[in-house]
Design an enzyme around this catalytic site. Structure first.
Site, PDB file in Angstrom:
ATOM      1  N   LYS A  26       0.844  -1.217   0.000  1.00 12.42           N
ATOM      2  CA  LYS A  26       0.000   0.000   0.000  1.00 12.42           C
ATOM      3  C   LYS A  26       0.870   1.255   0.000  1.00 12.42           C
ATOM      4  CE  LYS A  26      -1.778   1.508   4.098  1.00 12.42           C
ATOM      5  NZ  LYS A  26      -1.452   2.896   4.412  1.00 12.42           N
ATOM      6  N   ASN A  27       1.892   1.282   0.858  1.00  9.82           N
ATOM      7  CA  ASN A  27       2.672   2.510   1.035  1.00  9.82           C
ATOM      8  C   ASN A  27       3.713   2.739  -0.051  1.00  9.82           C
ATOM      9  OD1 ASN A  27       1.078   3.046   3.187  1.00  9.82           O
ATOM     10  ND2 ASN A  27       2.566   2.457   4.736  1.00  9.82           N
ATOM     11  N   CYS A 121      -4.863   7.502   9.968  1.00  8.82           N
ATOM     12  CA  CYS A 121      -4.763   6.781  11.240  1.00  8.82           C
ATOM     13  C   CYS A 121      -4.525   7.745  12.412  1.00  8.82           C
ATOM     14  CB  CYS A 121      -3.617   5.785  11.171  1.00  8.82           C
ATOM     15  SG  CYS A 121      -4.026   4.404  10.103  1.00  8.82           S
ATOM     16  N   ARG A 126       0.268  13.893  13.710  1.00  7.81           N
ATOM     17  CA  ARG A 126       0.481  13.843  12.245  1.00  7.81           C
ATOM     18  C   ARG A 126       0.595  15.261  11.662  1.00  7.81           C
ATOM     19  NH1 ARG A 126      -1.134   8.760  10.353  1.00  7.81           N
ATOM     20  NH2 ARG A 126       0.687   8.848   9.026  1.00  7.81           N
ATOM     21  N   ASP A 318       4.821   0.210  12.172  1.00  8.82           N
ATOM     22  CA  ASP A 318       3.578  -0.421  11.697  1.00  8.82           C
ATOM     23  C   ASP A 318       3.465  -1.876  12.141  1.00  8.82           C
ATOM     24  OD1 ASP A 318       3.363   1.341   8.490  1.00  8.82           O
ATOM     25  OD2 ASP A 318       3.020   1.956  10.553  1.00  8.82           O
ATOM     26  N   ARG A 411      -8.688  -0.932   4.753  1.00  8.16           N
ATOM     27  CA  ARG A 411      -7.880   0.141   4.139  1.00  8.16           C
ATOM     28  C   ARG A 411      -6.528  -0.419   3.713  1.00  8.16           C
ATOM     29  NH1 ARG A 411      -6.640   5.177   7.492  1.00  8.16           N
ATOM     30  NH2 ARG A 411      -5.351   5.485   5.629  1.00  8.16           N
TER      31      ARG A 411
HETATM   32  C1  EPZ Z   1       4.305   6.776   6.763  1.00  7.69           C
HETATM   33  O1  EPZ Z   1       3.567   7.793   7.379  1.00  7.69           O
HETATM   34  C2  EPZ Z   1       3.356   5.599   6.586  1.00  7.69           C
HETATM   35  N1  EPZ Z   1       2.232   6.002   5.744  1.00  7.69           N
HETATM   36  C3  EPZ Z   1       2.844   5.164   7.956  1.00  7.69           C
HETATM   37  O2  EPZ Z   1       2.053   3.996   7.757  1.00  7.69           O
HETATM   38  C4  EPZ Z   1       4.049   4.795   8.821  1.00  7.69           C
HETATM   39  O3  EPZ Z   1       3.581   4.436  10.113  1.00  7.69           O
HETATM   40  C5  EPZ Z   1       5.002   6.004   8.919  1.00  7.69           C
HETATM   41  O4  EPZ Z   1       5.403   6.408   7.595  1.00  7.69           O
HETATM   42  C6  EPZ Z   1       6.254   5.679   9.695  1.00  7.69           C
HETATM   43  O5  EPZ Z   1       6.904   4.592   9.088  1.00  7.69           O
HETATM   44  C7  EPZ Z   1       2.394   6.062   4.415  1.00  7.69           C
HETATM   45  O6  EPZ Z   1       3.468   5.814   3.875  1.00  7.69           O
HETATM   46  C8  EPZ Z   1       1.178   6.430   3.619  1.00  7.69           C
HETATM   47  P1  EPZ Z   1       4.647  10.936   9.366  1.00  7.69           P
HETATM   48  P2  EPZ Z   1       4.078   9.297   7.326  1.00  7.69           P
HETATM   49  O7  EPZ Z   1       3.266  11.338   9.759  1.00  7.69           O
HETATM   50  O8  EPZ Z   1       5.229   9.460   6.420  1.00  7.69           O
HETATM   51  C9  EPZ Z   1       6.874  13.780  12.003  1.00  7.69           C
HETATM   52  C10 EPZ Z   1       0.081   2.748   7.745  1.00  7.69           C
HETATM   53  O9  EPZ Z   1      -0.546   2.139   8.633  1.00  7.69           O
HETATM   54  N2  EPZ Z   1       6.389  14.804  11.056  1.00  7.69           N
HETATM   55  O10 EPZ Z   1       5.364  11.792   8.413  1.00  7.69           O
HETATM   56  O11 EPZ Z   1       2.912  10.156   7.076  1.00  7.69           O
HETATM   57  C11 EPZ Z   1       5.728  13.032  12.680  1.00  7.69           C
HETATM   58  O12 EPZ Z   1       5.292  13.717  13.825  1.00  7.69           O
HETATM   59  C12 EPZ Z   1       0.646   4.116   8.029  1.00  7.69           C
HETATM   60  O13 EPZ Z   1       0.285   2.307   6.591  1.00  7.69           O
HETATM   61  C13 EPZ Z   1       6.468  16.143  11.432  1.00  7.69           C
HETATM   62  O14 EPZ Z   1       6.895  16.467  12.537  1.00  7.69           O
HETATM   63  O15 EPZ Z   1       4.597   9.490   8.780  1.00  7.69           O
HETATM   64  C14 EPZ Z   1       6.363  11.692  13.015  1.00  7.69           C
HETATM   65  O16 EPZ Z   1       7.110  11.807  14.201  1.00  7.69           O
HETATM   66  C15 EPZ Z   1       0.352   4.581   9.452  1.00  7.69           C
HETATM   67  N3  EPZ Z   1       6.040  17.084  10.561  1.00  7.69           N
HETATM   68  C16 EPZ Z   1       7.336  11.465  11.858  1.00  7.69           C
HETATM   69  O17 EPZ Z   1       7.545  12.748  11.262  1.00  7.69           O
HETATM   70  C17 EPZ Z   1       5.579  16.771   9.315  1.00  7.69           C
HETATM   71  O18 EPZ Z   1       5.252  17.694   8.534  1.00  7.69           O
HETATM   72  C18 EPZ Z   1       6.786  10.531  10.784  1.00  7.69           C
HETATM   73  O19 EPZ Z   1       5.427  10.789  10.718  1.00  7.69           O
HETATM   74  C19 EPZ Z   1       5.516  15.403   8.943  1.00  7.69           C
HETATM   75  C20 EPZ Z   1       5.930  14.440   9.833  1.00  7.69           C
END
Ligand code: EPZ
Length: 435
Positions: A26-27, A121, A126, A318, A411
């Site tokens: 998915k990702n 999620c 986020r 995850d 999902r």
């Molecule tokens: C990706 O989310 C995955 N989703 C998530 O999988 C996965 O858990 C996560 O990476 C970590 O491996 C997809 O790829 C679609 P983030 P992502 O929110 O990149 C900080 C699933 O179940 N951050 O960027 O969206 C944030 O707080 C999902 O498939 C900021 O501070 O993760 C966190 O600590 C759940 N500011 C870290 O980065 C920002 O602008 C990563 O969070 C963006 C992020």
């Protein structure tokens, strides 16, 4: 229509047996669908599972004017050359964090985009400050009104920039790689995420003409150019490493033997090592993982082990929830340290109510003491990955459980009950109206 799972638990017996084939990730698929906006022609996507997030991303692109068609069970064709709208649909964006990835290609190609704060999620705040700050660095103007971000560039182009991410973010890394592909000049991204899904995206973009260097390292350089062209090249989604790890944990707890096929064991070697150290009889092949004669070993003979989630190649966040279920059955006291999301241990309350002995120390740390038998319960799936952990826990438990809100499981996992029934799980999907 709301649906739920009814699961008849095995009460700790290890009787599951057979094969499970892993689907496309998915990702990796969601960013590649968004990347279609960078192309002057369309392209085919293969190994695409029938999951809700792929449908939502198809709908999001369709609302913008892209042509998205499902060619067969696992094959899509996307052509975004006719895309003529730049406002992300609120309802869909608020259901899926990955909607934010569309902002990079839209700004890079059309110089404008508007979107609500993405949902998805509920595992933490986020935030999206990396996105707003990064686009400003690339010369865009950003406004926030009526609950939407409006981002645009004066001359419909982004300028290449040097962007340092304070913490690695998968979707931010993917978004700015794609923004850099059409930006003017060079974009340098530092402290990027290293997840394999990012390489899967980079490899496809480079094969279609993108100038991207540094994939697999913490610094990526993109030299902006013209629209990409697939010229008939097909995208093939990599196997889903999170699905692989989840089924491996289910196998360790409930199967006498299980073969997981069409997977890439290298992508989850950290989980394999931890499970092997615990005493799980795992055999690793090139594209398969086997558990054999596992019914000869009682789960209480597995040794507990602490886990600390980290960005790749660390323990995947995850897989943290499924791993907690495993640890409830092992002997010992295991510290679970969720370093990435502050809301990702919330599901533990439900597992404790099933009989597990888990102490929540703070939003990031919990101590799991095992072994403890789990009792059936009615549960509400809180997010994709905890939802899958609930499926594992209810299969393990004694008695009949109900899991509500299974849209969240759909999902990320294609008709999971059909695949589980094939290996011996007593699970059925019913609509919430049925008794
Ligand atoms: C990706 O989310 C995955 N989703 C998530 O999988 C996965 O858990 C996560 O990476 C970590 O491996 C997809 O790829 C679609 P983030 P992502 O929110 O990149 C900080 C699933 O179940 N951050 O960027 O969206 C944030 O707080 C999902 O498939 C900021 O501070 O993760 C966190 O600590 C759940 N500011 C870290 O980065 C920002 O602008 C990563 O969070 C963006 C992020």
């Amino acid at each position: 229509m709301k649906e739920k799972f009814i699961v008849k638990g095995l009460g700790g017996k290890k009787i599951l047996s057979g094969k499970i084939k892993i689907n496309g990730a998915k990702n990796a698929i969601l960013p590649t669908m968004a990347a279609s906006i960078l192309f002057k022609d369309g392209f085919e996507l293969n190994n695409i599972p029938n999951i809700e997030d792929v449908k939502r991303m198809s709908e999001l692109l369709g609302c913008l004017g892209s042509e998205v068609s499902k060619k067969s069970e696992n094959k899509y064709l996307i052509n975004s050359k006719g895309l003529n709208k730049f406002d992300l649909d609120r309802k869909i964006s608020e259901q899926m964090r990955a909607s934010i990835i569309l902002t990079g290609p839209l700004l890079a190609r059309f110089g404008q985009v508007s979107f609500p704060v993405p949902g998805g999620c509920v595992i933490g705040a986020r935030p999206i400050d990396f996105f707003v700050a990064g686009f400003k660095k690339m010369g865009a103007e950003t406004k926030f009104k009526n609950d939407r971000y409006y981002i645009s560039t004066k001359n419909k182009k982004l300028n290449g920039a040097k962007i340092f991410f304070k913490t690695p973010s998968v979707t931010a890394t993917e978004t700015f790689i794609m923004a850099g592909v059409l930006a003017k000049g060079k974009t340098i991204l530092k402290n990027v995420a290293l997840e394999p899904e990012i390489d899967n995206l980079i490899n496809f973009l480079v094969s279609c003409g993108a100038k991207i260097k540094g994939g697999g390292t913490t610094t990526i350089e993109i030299v902006g150019g013209t629209l990409l062209e697939a010229k008939g090249k097909k995208y093939i989604a990599m196997p889903d490493r999170i699905e692989t790890g989840s089924f491996l944990i289910l196998g360790a707890l409930c199967a006498k033997d299980l073969e997981i096929t069409n997977c890439n064991p290298n992508d989850i070697d950290i989980l394999i090592e931890i499970l092997k150290d615990s005493g799980v009889p795992i055999k690793v092949g090139k594209t398969s993982i086997k558990i054999e004669k596992n019914d000869k070993i009682n789960n209480s003979q597995f040794k507990g082990s602490g886990i600390k989630t980290k960005e790749y190649p660390g323990f995947p966040t995850d897989l943290q929830a499924p791993m907690v279920i495993f640890l409830t059955q092992t002997t010992g006291e295991s510290l679970v340290f969720e370093t990435i999301f502050e809301g990702r241990l919330n599901f533990i309350e439900d597992i404790t109510r099933m009989g597990a002995d888990i102490i929540l120390l703070d939003p990031h740390r919990a101590i799991v003491r095992g072994p403890k038998d789990l009792r059936a319960r009615e549960l509400e799936s809180p997010d994709i990955r905890a939802g899958l952990a609930f499926v594992i826990a209810t299969i393990l438990a004694k008695g009949e459980s109900v899991i509500n809100n299974i849209y969240l499981i759909d999902r990320g996992y294609e008709r999971i009950e059909e695949r589980l029934i094939k290996i011996g799980v007593d699970i059925k999907r019913i609509s919430s109206e049925e008794i």
